[in-house]
Design a protein around this motif. Structure first.
Motif, mmCIF file in Angstrom:
data_model
loop_
_atom_site.group_PDB
_atom_site.id
_atom_site.type_symbol
_atom_site.label_atom_id
_atom_site.label_comp_id
_atom_site.label_asym_id
_atom_site.label_seq_id
_atom_site.Cartn_x
_atom_site.Cartn_y
_atom_site.Cartn_z
ATOM 1 N N ARG A 102 32.698 40.279 41.831
ATOM 2 C CA ARG A 102 31.269 39.554 43.226
ATOM 3 C C ARG A 102 31.972 40.415 44.284
ATOM 4 N NH1 ARG A 102 34.445 33.129 44.434
ATOM 5 N NH2 ARG A 102 33.919 32.682 42.686
ATOM 6 N N SER A 120 29.864 41.782 47.888
ATOM 7 C CA SER A 120 30.098 40.759 49.495
ATOM 8 C C SER A 120 28.492 42.299 49.727
ATOM 9 C CB SER A 120 30.994 41.084 50.587
ATOM 10 O OG SER A 120 30.529 41.033 51.786
ATOM 11 N N ASP A 126 28.232 36.906 42.464
ATOM 12 C CA ASP A 126 29.010 36.845 41.264
ATOM 13 C C ASP A 126 27.881 37.563 40.062
ATOM 14 O OD1 ASP A 126 30.762 36.198 39.861
ATOM 15 O OD2 ASP A 126 30.758 34.449 39.243
ATOM 16 N N THR A 149 24.558 33.573 40.633
ATOM 17 C CA THR A 149 25.240 32.459 40.969
ATOM 18 C C THR A 149 25.701 33.424 42.648
ATOM 19 O OG1 THR A 149 26.066 30.907 39.654
ATOM 20 C CG2 THR A 149 26.879 30.781 41.767
ATOM 21 N N TRP A 200 26.317 33.344 47.459
ATOM 22 C CA TRP A 200 27.115 32.025 48.569
ATOM 23 C C TRP A 200 26.421 33.285 49.973
ATOM 24 C CZ3 TRP A 200 30.044 33.144 44.518
ATOM 25 C CH2 TRP A 200 30.407 32.331 43.083
ATOM 26 N N THR A 248 26.001 32.754 53.957
ATOM 27 C CA THR A 248 26.154 32.087 55.012
ATOM 28 C C THR A 248 25.656 32.877 56.295
ATOM 29 O OG1 THR A 248 28.286 32.462 54.820
ATOM 30 C CG2 THR A 248 28.202 32.183 57.171
ATOM 31 N N HIS A 300 29.029 29.254 53.408
ATOM 32 C CA HIS A 300 29.328 29.257 52.616
ATOM 33 C C HIS A 300 28.126 28.796 51.464
ATOM 34 C CE1 HIS A 300 31.703 31.348 49.979
ATOM 35 N NE2 HIS A 300 32.018 30.425 48.887
ATOM 36 N N ASP A 301 26.790 28.422 51.631
ATOM 37 C CA ASP A 301 25.852 27.789 50.917
ATOM 38 C C ASP A 301 26.160 28.308 49.451
ATOM 39 O OD1 ASP A 301 24.215 26.007 50.245
ATOM 40 O OD2 ASP A 301 21.954 26.507 51.603
ATOM 41 N N LYS A 302 25.738 27.472 48.815
ATOM 42 C CA LYS A 302 25.692 28.166 46.663
ATOM 43 C C LYS A 302 23.936 28.389 46.766
ATOM 44 C CE LYS A 302 27.106 27.228 42.173
ATOM 45 N NZ LYS A 302 27.755 26.224 40.979
#
Length: 766
Positions: free
Chosen positions: A437, A439, A478, A495, A497, A499, A513-515
């Motif tokens: 993951r 960021s 991810d 995928t 997420w 914010t 935290h929207d997918k």
């Protein structure tokens, strides 16, 4: 120069308050107390003036170099008049001359001027408002004045226009000068003032009252205890009155204490209360101390007896309000009657109200003999009303309800529990997924939805980060194999997420935290430079190329959303104006919401990478939750007809998309339409805009490499009109309509089976 005077302060009416020397260098004469003393200003504003005697004043007045100004006096005062001189010594103005001059001026302005009447001469000075603080002074300018006379006079009457109150000018000026020019205290402290009431036990000396607390800064550290008491009461009492509503607090009973519960009223006056606690050693081992500001706490204590009175008052007010608004003033408690007695009462009520010898009804006698009496009493301490009942027999209490037995405990299945324990207890953390993951700190630019009319404006021709809605945020990608959604011909999808600090109403990042789906372009790297097939590795473009490619993808999505909106506007208008509804349902789809995300360096993690500079670019799109549906490509960009067969899932929707191309081709003047329809039955993604060769005008980079211009130029020859295109209410021109398409539509509608279609093929072959 009778109409001019020297620029000075207090010319003829100024007198020496004490013996002094004339400031003129060549004179230096002695000016006695009470003699005229004139102030003459210098020509330089920064230099002080001179206080001179009467002869020197005459010299300056006759000197041609002396600056003069027009006087505003209406009467000529004799120079050097004595303070004891009478008002009759002054020359009165000629009223007749004034009347003649005014009449002459008015005759030039109006036909019938009003008559001019000479007013009597005012002998007294001007009316001067005297502050109320001076009214109590002993100098009232009356015959009862016992104060000293006006300087240079033998009585309390001063010069014309002045009174005895002007003698206080110097004292008042000195007092206000000290206040105005006083520097603020250099040594200040902070004080936190709160309101508490007595109670709470020995460990807790006071209980806070609500949230009443106020901080004060810049308080002089030399303030004494009475000053602190006044400051605390002035701060807390107004807030306490608001808190208490209409309760009348007795402020004189309040006590002000410090954090150590010391009563400040017992401390000496004129002694700094907190100053000693602010002194500390200037340095270690030194005996000298320096001041250091600190914060202290004060509490305004409400006595316990007064607080109990407030609580009783509040309770009574609440009960009175409840009685007035919700229930009657007196509540009578009716005791429970045994079932045998109740049955007899009911029997009597059914038999009627028979009269007895004393005139009472039978039912009344029964009730008076059986029912207990109820009395109502009122407490004298409060307005609470209590009820008491008396009875000649004991009223049994109602039977207790039988306790409901709890539900039986259901034990889990042993074999199933054994399997779950084995799986759950043996699970380990997937390190690759956690470490995969990534960021990113990003700026997200949302692709807007605009009608085609707005795109004709200059600033909306294409998607732009300057006009798009944007926000800062955090993106988590991810990059592990589990997070890989798919690899297309030009982009990878992972995928993620999202914010955002300022989330939009719709689209990616609208919730925390929207997918989402994170897309990036790539190119294939084969084993050898000459190989174009076989296994390959995914390689990323440079930042410049990656930004250019993803910007074109966002711009294509921008135009596709506008053209699809144009299509549905046309369909809705035609359906609304038609006399009959369409013989088929109209599918409703839309393109995903998306936007560009620019990632920035968060540190010098890469040689040459500057903190805050752009590091990577991502195309973020709304996640398509297909609920088990397959991802389908309905129409290819090299054909204007459905890509899938008639017996496959989504064929009818592909036919509808072919119909939308027909509408877009017609409404844009045969210049452009959408292709590469793909996604689910409700959400579409990765569209492509196809344009006519005349649009590019020799430029090959119009809407990216997927713009196959020949598909538009050959649309009328290759497009096969379907049932949507042929509905008369749409009014579209029918380009090609073969028997094969009609049979395919019939099969798709279920009129004939696959066998009928096969038979038709055999007949055409024969």
């Amino acid at each position: 120069m009778a109409e001019y005077e020297i620029i000075s302060q207090f010319t003829e009416d100024a007198y020496a308050k004490e013996d002094r020397i004339c400031d003129r260098p060549v004179c230096r004469a002695k000016i006695r107390k009470g003699d005229p003393c004139f102030y003459v200003a210098t020509i330089e504003p920064g230099q002080p003036g001179r206080n001179v005697c009467a002869p020197c004043y005459s010299h300056y007045k006759k000197n041609p170099a002396t600056s003069v100004r027009p006087t505003r006096r209406t009467e000529q005062l004799r120079p050097f008049a004595s303070a004891q001189g009478s008002n009759n010594d002054r020359v009165a103005p000629d009223m007749r001359a004034i009347q003649q001059s005014v009449n002459a001026a008015q005759r030039k302005l109006t036909i019938n001027p009003p008559p001019v009447v000479a007013m009597p001469r005012r002998t007294a000075g001007p009316d001067i408002m005297i502050p109320t603080s001076w009214q109590g002074s002993s100098w009232q300018g009356s015959s009862q004045s016992t104060g000293p006379p006006w300087p240079g006079q033998g009585s309390s009457n001063g010069p014309i226009g002045y009174s005895s109150q002007h003698a206080l000018y110097a004292t008042e000026r000195e007092r206000w000068a000290k206040i105005s020019y006083a520097t603020p205290p250099a040594e200040t402290i902070l004080i936190e003032i709160s309101a508490v009431h007595e109670g709470g036990g020995r460990k807790k000396r006071g209980v806070p009252i609500g949230n009443i607390c106020e901080g004060k800064k810049g308080i002089d550290a030399q303030i004494d205890a009475p000053g602190l008491i006044e400051l605390a009461l002035d701060t807390i009492v107004p807030k306490l009155q608001i808190f208490g509503g209409g309760f009348l607090w007795r402020v004189n009973e309040f006590i002000v204490r410090d954090s150590a519960w010391v009563d400040l009223s017992n401390h000496r006056r004129s002694v700094a209360y907190f100053y000693d606690q602010c002194q500390q050693l200037s340095r270690k081992g030194s005996k000298t101390t320096t001041f250091k500001s600190r914060q202290f706490a004060l509490m305004v204590i409400v006595p316990e007896t007064q607080w109990i009175e407030y609580e009783n008052w509040r309770e009574d007010a609440e009960m009175n309000a409840a009685r007035i608004g919700q229930r009657p003033a007196c509540k009578v408690i009716t005791p429970q009657v045994p079932s045998s007695v109740q049955s007899s009462v009911d029997l009597e009520s059914e038999l009627g109200t028979a009269q007895t010898n004393d005139g009472a009804t039978t039912s009344d006698n029964v009730r008076s003999n059986i029912l207990p009496t109820t009395t109502v009493t009122t407490s004298t301490k409060r307005s609470h009303q209590h009820t008491h009942s008396s009875s000649s027999f004991d009223i049994p209490s109602p039977p207790r309800k039988r306790d409901v037995a709890p539900a039986a405990l259901c034990s889990p299945d042993r074999d199933r529990l054994k399997e779950v324990l084995r799986i759950g207890g043996g699970t380990n953390l997937d390190m690759k997924q956690v470490f995969g993951r990534q960021s990113e700190r990003i700026h997200f630019y949302l692709v807007p939805s605009r009608p085609i009319t707005d795109l004709l404006l200059d600033k909306y021709h294409s998607f732009s980060v300057d006009t798009a809605e944007w926000s800062m945020g955090e993106l988590i990608v991810d990059t592990s194999p589990q997070g890989l959604i798919g690899v297309g011909g030009f982009k990878t999808a992972h995928t993620g997420w999202l914010t955002l600090m300022a989330p939009p109403k719709i689209g990616p990042g609208s919730v925390a935290h929207d997918k989402i789906v994170v897309k990036r372009p790539y190119h294939k790297v084969f084993a050898t430079p000459t190989t174009t097939t076989g296994p390959y590795k995914i390689a990323r473009y440079s930042l410049v190329d990656e930004l250019s490619r993803l910007f074109k993808e966002a711009n294509v999505l921008y135009w596709a959303k506008s053209l699809l909106k144009l299509t549905y506007d046309f369909i809705d208008r035609c359906v609304a104006s038609s006399s009959e509804p369409p013989p088929f349902p109209i599918p409703r789809v839309r393109f995903v919401e998306g936007g560009l995300a620019l990632a920035y360096f968060q540190g010098d993690r890469k040689p040459g990478g500057k903190t805050g500079s752009t590091r990577a670019v991502f195309l973020l799109e709304e996640f398509i939750d297909s609920d088990g549906e397959d991802f389908v490509k309905f129409i290819h960009n090299m054909d204007a007809n459905p890509l899938i067969d008639y017996d496959k899932y989504g064929y009818d929707l592909a036919v509808f998309f072919s119909f939308t191309q027909h509408i877009q081709y017609a409404k844009t003047g045969k210049l452009a339409f959408i292709s590469d329809y793909q996604g689910s039955t409700t959400l579409l993604t990765d569209p492509q805009i196809l344009t006519h060769p005349s649009v590019s005008d020799g430029h090959l980079d119009i809407f990216g490499d997927g713009n196959i211009e020949t598909t538009v130029s050959q649309f009328e020859k290759e497009h096969i009109c379907n049932k949507y295109c042929k509905w008369p209410a749409f009014g579209l021109e029918v380009y090609t309509s073969g028997e094969e398409e009609d049979e395919l539509e019939a099969c798709a509608d279920g009129e004939d089976g696959p066998e009928a279609y096969a038979d038709g093929e055999e007949e055409r072959e024969n």
